[in-house]
Design a protein around this motif. Structure first.
Motif, PDB file in Angstrom:
ATOM      1  N   HIS A  64       0.831  -1.208   0.000  1.00 48.59           N
ATOM      2  CA  HIS A  64       0.000   0.000   0.000  1.00 48.59           C
ATOM      3  C   HIS A  64       0.871   1.266   0.000  1.00 48.59           C
ATOM      4  CE1 HIS A  64      -3.346   2.658   0.921  1.00 48.59           C
ATOM      5  NE2 HIS A  64      -2.666   3.113   1.950  1.00 48.59           N
ATOM      6  N   VAL A 100      -5.218   1.608  -8.176  1.00 49.47           N
ATOM      7  CA  VAL A 100      -5.997   0.375  -8.019  1.00 49.47           C
ATOM      8  C   VAL A 100      -5.245  -0.626  -7.139  1.00 49.47           C
ATOM      9  CG1 VAL A 100      -6.926  -1.627  -9.268  1.00 49.47           C
ATOM     10  CG2 VAL A 100      -7.346   0.695 -10.120  1.00 49.47           C
ATOM     11  N   ILE A 101      -3.936  -0.748  -7.336  1.00 50.50           N
ATOM     12  CA  ILE A 101      -3.127  -1.638  -6.484  1.00 50.50           C
ATOM     13  C   ILE A 101      -3.166  -1.146  -5.040  1.00 50.50           C
ATOM     14  CG2 ILE A 101      -0.781  -2.440  -5.997  1.00 50.50           C
ATOM     15  CD1 ILE A 101      -0.327  -2.331  -9.093  1.00 50.50           C
ATOM     16  N   THR A 104      -6.526  -2.000  -3.550  1.00 53.16           N
ATOM     17  CA  THR A 104      -6.653  -3.442  -3.348  1.00 53.16           C
ATOM     18  C   THR A 104      -5.824  -3.907  -2.154  1.00 53.16           C
ATOM     19  OG1 THR A 104      -7.060  -3.715  -5.713  1.00 53.16           O
ATOM     20  CG2 THR A 104      -6.406  -5.684  -4.476  1.00 53.16           C
ATOM     21  N   LEU A 107      -7.375  -3.709   1.313  1.00 47.52           N
ATOM     22  CA  LEU A 107      -8.347  -4.717   1.733  1.00 47.52           C
ATOM     23  C   LEU A 107      -7.732  -5.793   2.623  1.00 47.52           C
ATOM     24  CD1 LEU A 107     -10.258  -5.151  -1.643  1.00 47.52           C
ATOM     25  CD2 LEU A 107     -10.983  -3.837   0.378  1.00 47.52           C
ATOM     26  N   TRP A 108      -6.420  -5.987   2.528  1.00 40.01           N
ATOM     27  CA  TRP A 108      -5.756  -7.048   3.295  1.00 40.01           C
ATOM     28  C   TRP A 108      -4.961  -6.523   4.492  1.00 40.01           C
ATOM     29  CZ3 TRP A 108      -6.990  -7.982  -1.755  1.00 40.01           C
ATOM     30  CH2 TRP A 108      -7.585  -9.205  -2.003  1.00 40.01           C
ATOM     31  N   HIS A 119     -12.160   2.429   4.662  1.00 40.79           N
ATOM     32  CA  HIS A 119     -12.245   1.549   3.500  1.00 40.79           C
ATOM     33  C   HIS A 119     -13.309   1.987   2.497  1.00 40.79           C
ATOM     34  CE1 HIS A 119      -9.819  -1.073   6.095  1.00 40.79           C
ATOM     35  NE2 HIS A 119      -9.341  -1.508   4.938  1.00 40.79           N
ATOM     36  N   VAL A 122     -12.042   2.581  -1.000  1.00 42.27           N
ATOM     37  CA  VAL A 122     -11.714   1.481  -1.922  1.00 42.27           C
ATOM     38  C   VAL A 122     -12.721   1.409  -3.069  1.00 42.27           C
ATOM     39  CG1 VAL A 122     -11.380  -1.001  -2.166  1.00 42.27           C
ATOM     40  CG2 VAL A 122     -10.378   0.197  -0.209  1.00 42.27           C
ATOM     41  N   TYR A 126     -12.097   2.321  -7.088  1.00 40.98           N
ATOM     42  CA  TYR A 126     -12.409   1.407  -8.197  1.00 40.98           C
ATOM     43  C   TYR A 126     -13.369   2.071  -9.191  1.00 40.98           C
ATOM     44  CZ  TYR A 126     -10.432  -2.565  -5.565  1.00 40.98           C
ATOM     45  OH  TYR A 126      -9.618  -3.431  -4.888  1.00 40.98           O
TER      46      TYR A 126
END
Length: 177
Positions: A64, A100-101, A104, A107-108, A119, A122, A126
């Protein structure tokens, strides 16, 4: 128009693809301040002026941060530089991919499904990334520009401010120790 008037980004007249003076000023201030804060925080960490950074042991946080930090100066450049050139198009594709990376990877950070209020950016990222590309391909340059401005200010600058202000966040720790 004198050379000095042209060099002042706040006074330059907006072209069809360019930002208006108020938006240009907001982008310049927000992007420049955020870039400076990122450089200062990274410099402090590299020089050993921060405590241990266990955040970076989390692969999602490392991805991130690695992808979001270049988005700040690159987005600033893309919003201010000449539009429609091959360089603008290539760097724009890189910027969208990095955004986008970045989204994404978020999310983790706390495990998939364990989300907090931040969040919300996110799905907004997108959505804006999709519409940015779709509108550019359709030739809707005004819509493309508006999506990019929203993505830059809304999904990059706002969470960035919280990253520096909220205690315990990596950028807060790096900047303030």
């Amino acid at each position: 128009m004198s050379a000095l008037a042209f060099a002042n980004p706040f006074r330059r007249p907006a072209g069809a693809l360019d930002l208006g003076p108020l938006t240009r000023g907001l982008v310049i201030v927000a992007g420049s301040v955020m870039t400076a804060l990122c450089v200062l925080a990274i410099g402090r960490a590299l020089l050993g002026y921060t405590p241990d950074l266990p955040h970076l042991q989390n692969l999602a946080i490392a991805i991130h941060v690695t992808t979001v930090i270049p988005c700040v100066p690159l987005g600033l450049y893309l919003l201010l530089a000449r539009k429609g050139t091959p360089m603008h198009k290539q760097l724009g594709k890189l910027w969208i991919a990095l955004m986008v990376i970045t989204a994404t990877a978020t999310l983790w950070i706390h495990g998939l499904g364990n989300f907090s209020w931040i969040h919300i950016f996110v799905p907004l990222t997108y959505r804006a990334a999709w519409y940015t590309v779709a509108k550019a391909r359709r030739g809707d340059i005004r819509g493309h520009r508006n999506e990019i401005i929203g993505l830059f200010l809304g999904a990059l600058m706002i969470p960035g401010v919280f990253a520096f202000l909220l205690e315990g966040r990596l950028m807060n720790t790096m900047l303030f120790g």
